[in-house]
Design an enzyme around this catalytic site. Sequence first.
Site, mmCIF file in Angstrom:
data_model
loop_
_atom_site.group_PDB
_atom_site.id
_atom_site.type_symbol
_atom_site.label_atom_id
_atom_site.label_comp_id
_atom_site.label_asym_id
_atom_site.label_seq_id
_atom_site.Cartn_x
_atom_site.Cartn_y
_atom_site.Cartn_z
ATOM 1 N N HIS A 292 0.801 -1.231 0.000
ATOM 2 C CA HIS A 292 0.000 0.000 0.000
ATOM 3 C C HIS A 292 0.844 1.295 0.000
ATOM 4 C CE1 HIS A 292 -3.802 -2.091 0.424
ATOM 5 N NE2 HIS A 292 -3.466 -2.626 1.577
HETATM 6 C C1 BDR Z 1 -4.401 1.883 3.846
HETATM 7 O O1 BDR Z 1 -5.076 1.695 5.085
HETATM 8 C C2 BDR Z 1 -4.130 1.456 6.118
HETATM 9 O O2 BDR Z 1 -4.511 0.339 6.849
HETATM 10 C C3 BDR Z 1 -2.811 1.247 5.443
HETATM 11 O O3 BDR Z 1 -1.750 1.736 6.242
HETATM 12 C C4 BDR Z 1 -2.933 1.993 4.159
HETATM 13 O O4 BDR Z 1 -2.580 3.350 4.328
HETATM 14 C C5 BDR Z 1 -4.767 0.761 2.902
HETATM 15 O O5 BDR Z 1 -6.141 0.748 2.658
#
Ligand code: BDR
Length: 331
Positions: A251
Amino acid sequence: MNKTKPRQVIFDTDPGVDDAMALYFALAHPGIDVVGITTTFGNVTVEQAALNALYLCEIAGKHIPVTRGVARPWRKPAESPPTHIHGADGLGNLAQRVSVKQALDPRSSAQFIVDMARAQPGELTLVAVGPLGNLSLALKLEPKLPQLLWEVILMGGTILEPGNVSPVAEANIWNDPHAADPVFTAGWKLTMVGLDVTHRVILPVSLFKKIAHHHHQHLATDTLHEAVSFYADFYSGLYPHVAEIHGCFGHDVLAFIYLVNPELLTTELGCIRVATEGLAQGQTMMNRKALASYPQAGWEQDKPLTQVCMTVNAPACLTLIEETLMAPWLT
Ligand code: BDR
Ligand code: CA
């Protein structure tokens, strides 16, 4: 990108395991100079997010200002942190921690962003990888912020890929949709790095083990390996194709990859609005026909456009992450 001068970046984050991965990628990359870390609630409380940012810097031997930011969503009730994904401490329930010497910068995250942008107009890039309350508040404090920053790159949202907290919503946007919509309509140079690309890049835990070994069990890369192992258990339990390599989604690190190697992703330009209420809450809706004029209010032709990442060269991202984190960036 100017290869000789690193890009100065404020990192707005809710660490978070993939946030930790992104931070270490940024600290290790010669093209990125992290000049401040502004924290927010999200994966953990904002207090824990700030502690984690200080901790990650301390064990990596980096001295960067860290601020505490917004503690809850703009309008909707706060959710409980997703301890099953990032651990109760946000870093995969680390077995132990060393003590931290550095204290927090006393300013709020929003004030820090405004102060830095005013001090270096047109210079700074803001990379935001958590719920967007700090950016939204900074816009209220300084309405000229879009002209004072060079650009904003955010990890959040999704267009064609199903959401990860509802069929249409990604977690960062869903966590604070009322803060997110003003960010998409503020008029800065804005790039969205969402699930359309982050779900295409699967990182095996073995990569982080290799990096930790390469740095001779340095506390920073050992900690990252430990945190990623916990986080990968969650994703591997959810998706069989991720389980095959005991992997996880990176991510947040994709936002930095876009910053340094934008040619690894393709983008589409369009107006993005956020659904703030109801079943679609947190959905990032994109007008993909940038020239079509719709009669409904909110989709007027003069609304600012966002560059949205739609495809990614995943093998090249893996190579870049490995090469960056294997470089001699730790003391
Ligand atoms: C995003 O949500 C958070 O849990 C992660 O760090 C990332 O920024 C992914 O959907
Ligand atoms: Ca995050």
